[in-house]
Design a protein around this motif. Sequence first.
Motif, PDB file in Angstrom:
ATOM      1  N   THR A   1       1.878  -6.534  -2.827  1.00  0.00           N
ATOM      2  CA  THR A   1       3.170  -7.119  -2.483  1.00  0.00           C
ATOM      3  C   THR A   1       4.016  -6.091  -1.738  1.00  0.00           C
ATOM      4  O   THR A   1       4.214  -4.976  -2.219  1.00  0.00           O
ATOM      5  CB  THR A   1       3.912  -7.577  -3.748  1.00  0.00           C
ATOM      6  N   LYS A   2       4.516  -6.490  -0.578  1.00  0.00           N
ATOM      7  CA  LYS A   2       5.290  -5.567   0.255  1.00  0.00           C
ATOM      8  C   LYS A   2       6.558  -6.258   0.734  1.00  0.00           C
ATOM      9  O   LYS A   2       6.506  -7.378   1.242  1.00  0.00           O
ATOM     10  CB  LYS A   2       4.445  -5.098   1.437  1.00  0.00           C
ATOM     11  N   LEU A   3       7.698  -5.568   0.572  1.00  0.00           N
ATOM     12  CA  LEU A   3       8.992  -6.076   1.018  1.00  0.00           C
ATOM     13  C   LEU A   3       9.552  -5.135   2.074  1.00  0.00           C
ATOM     14  O   LEU A   3       9.671  -3.928   1.834  1.00  0.00           O
ATOM     15  CB  LEU A   3       9.981  -6.161  -0.150  1.00  0.00           C
ATOM     16  N   ILE A   4       9.903  -5.695   3.233  1.00  0.00           N
ATOM     17  CA  ILE A   4      10.471  -4.913   4.317  1.00  0.00           C
ATOM     18  C   ILE A   4      11.914  -5.337   4.531  1.00  0.00           C
ATOM     19  O   ILE A   4      12.189  -6.475   4.919  1.00  0.00           O
ATOM     20  CB  ILE A   4       9.680  -5.093   5.636  1.00  0.00           C
ATOM     21  N   LEU A   5      12.843  -4.424   4.278  1.00  0.00           N
ATOM     22  CA  LEU A   5      14.256  -4.607   4.532  1.00  0.00           C
ATOM     23  C   LEU A   5      14.602  -3.940   5.873  1.00  0.00           C
ATOM     24  O   LEU A   5      13.728  -3.319   6.490  1.00  0.00           O
ATOM     25  CB  LEU A   5      15.060  -3.994   3.390  1.00  0.00           C
ATOM     26  N   PRO A   6      15.830  -4.052   6.354  1.00  0.00           N
ATOM     27  CA  PRO A   6      16.173  -3.373   7.608  1.00  0.00           C
ATOM     28  C   PRO A   6      15.858  -1.876   7.560  1.00  0.00           C
ATOM     29  O   PRO A   6      16.099  -1.218   6.542  1.00  0.00           O
ATOM     30  CB  PRO A   6      17.680  -3.612   7.727  1.00  0.00           C
ATOM     31  N   VAL A   7      15.297  -1.350   8.635  1.00  0.00           N
ATOM     32  CA  VAL A   7      14.962   0.070   8.715  1.00  0.00           C
ATOM     33  C   VAL A   7      15.649   0.677   9.928  1.00  0.00           C
ATOM     34  O   VAL A   7      16.100  -0.035  10.832  1.00  0.00           O
ATOM     35  CB  VAL A   7      13.433   0.290   8.813  1.00  0.00           C
TER      36      VAL A   7
END
Length: 356
Positions: free
Chosen positions: A301-307
């Motif tokens: 499971t991978k969550l990408i928020l603003p980078v």
Amino acid sequence: MTFSPSKRPQLNRLTHTVTPSNIFPTNREGVLIGEQIYWNPATVANPHGCIIGGSGAGKTQTLKAIAWEVSKLVEVAIIDFHGDQELPGEKVYHINMTSNSGINPLVINLDQEGGGPNLRAIELAMLFAKTLRLGSNQQGKLLDAFKHCYFRRGISQESPQSWLKVPPNFSDLESLLEEMAEEDKEAEKLRLKLSTMFEYGIFNKTQPPYERLTRWNLAKLPPQLQAIAGDALASQLMNRHRLLGESALRTVLFIDEAKELGYSKALDRIAADGRKYGLGLWVASQSSRHISKDVLTNTFTKLILPVDSSELPLTARTFRFSEEAIANLNPLESLVRFGKNASKVNIVPFYQRNTP
């Protein structure tokens, strides 16, 4: 309470989307991420997750929200490097110069096939060499010193029964190096190299037990000591679960700012073998550069928020999202990937959860 494994659903490989109703069902064993998207470790390949997000993206609030919901279902351990991961009902240990609680990196893995004092001495010598930038001679001398500390306590590799004795701590190591330094200049140099560690004293104190929801607050320690303390805690959790045997999910370890663990291999071991022994891992960082390849590969499971814009190309390649999709995210908006399936979701942060 533990999660019971169930038959894994067939994922839609064409649409690459998540269907909440059949993949992450809305039930009390699911953990809400946001907008009817649930994380249920009973229906995924492994109970590991990672969160990537830049400053102000909502990474800490997301990790805390997931940790809080998971704590209602299984045990949770939190290694807190910044002191901002507090949760209701937790047992918190503040690890610093003035605290009564400490951490003992010299605790032995009791697994007769893969543990014992010699292995732990080798692991620690390698970790110290990288963390403190020791030369090869100092690393070798430190390895011998660790082994001798065990020997003085009557603990030997050849006698697994002796592994049950009270292990040495860094008071033993300091005393030994002081004795050695009287006749050995290299031992004196090594003692001076470790003097800050001895002064803090956190590795000399009694280590308290884990509770159902335990947070280890390492925020007051310098980075080198944070890395060694975090490695010790993660290693002990993995070793404990190995001894308990194969199981459904028992515990999930949460770590924000995973880069602070530096050269530790403990997370790699948990990511590779933790599922089998009921130990899950969730890590968060501002960049995938701070998370090892082994952890990323073994995290379902991978969550990408603003980078940050400088991280867009690498983040897009690593997590198989377009740069445009990531660039258009707002704080607390996340691209969520469950294996080959993905969706965009508005995170329900910790401060919006129903807490006591």
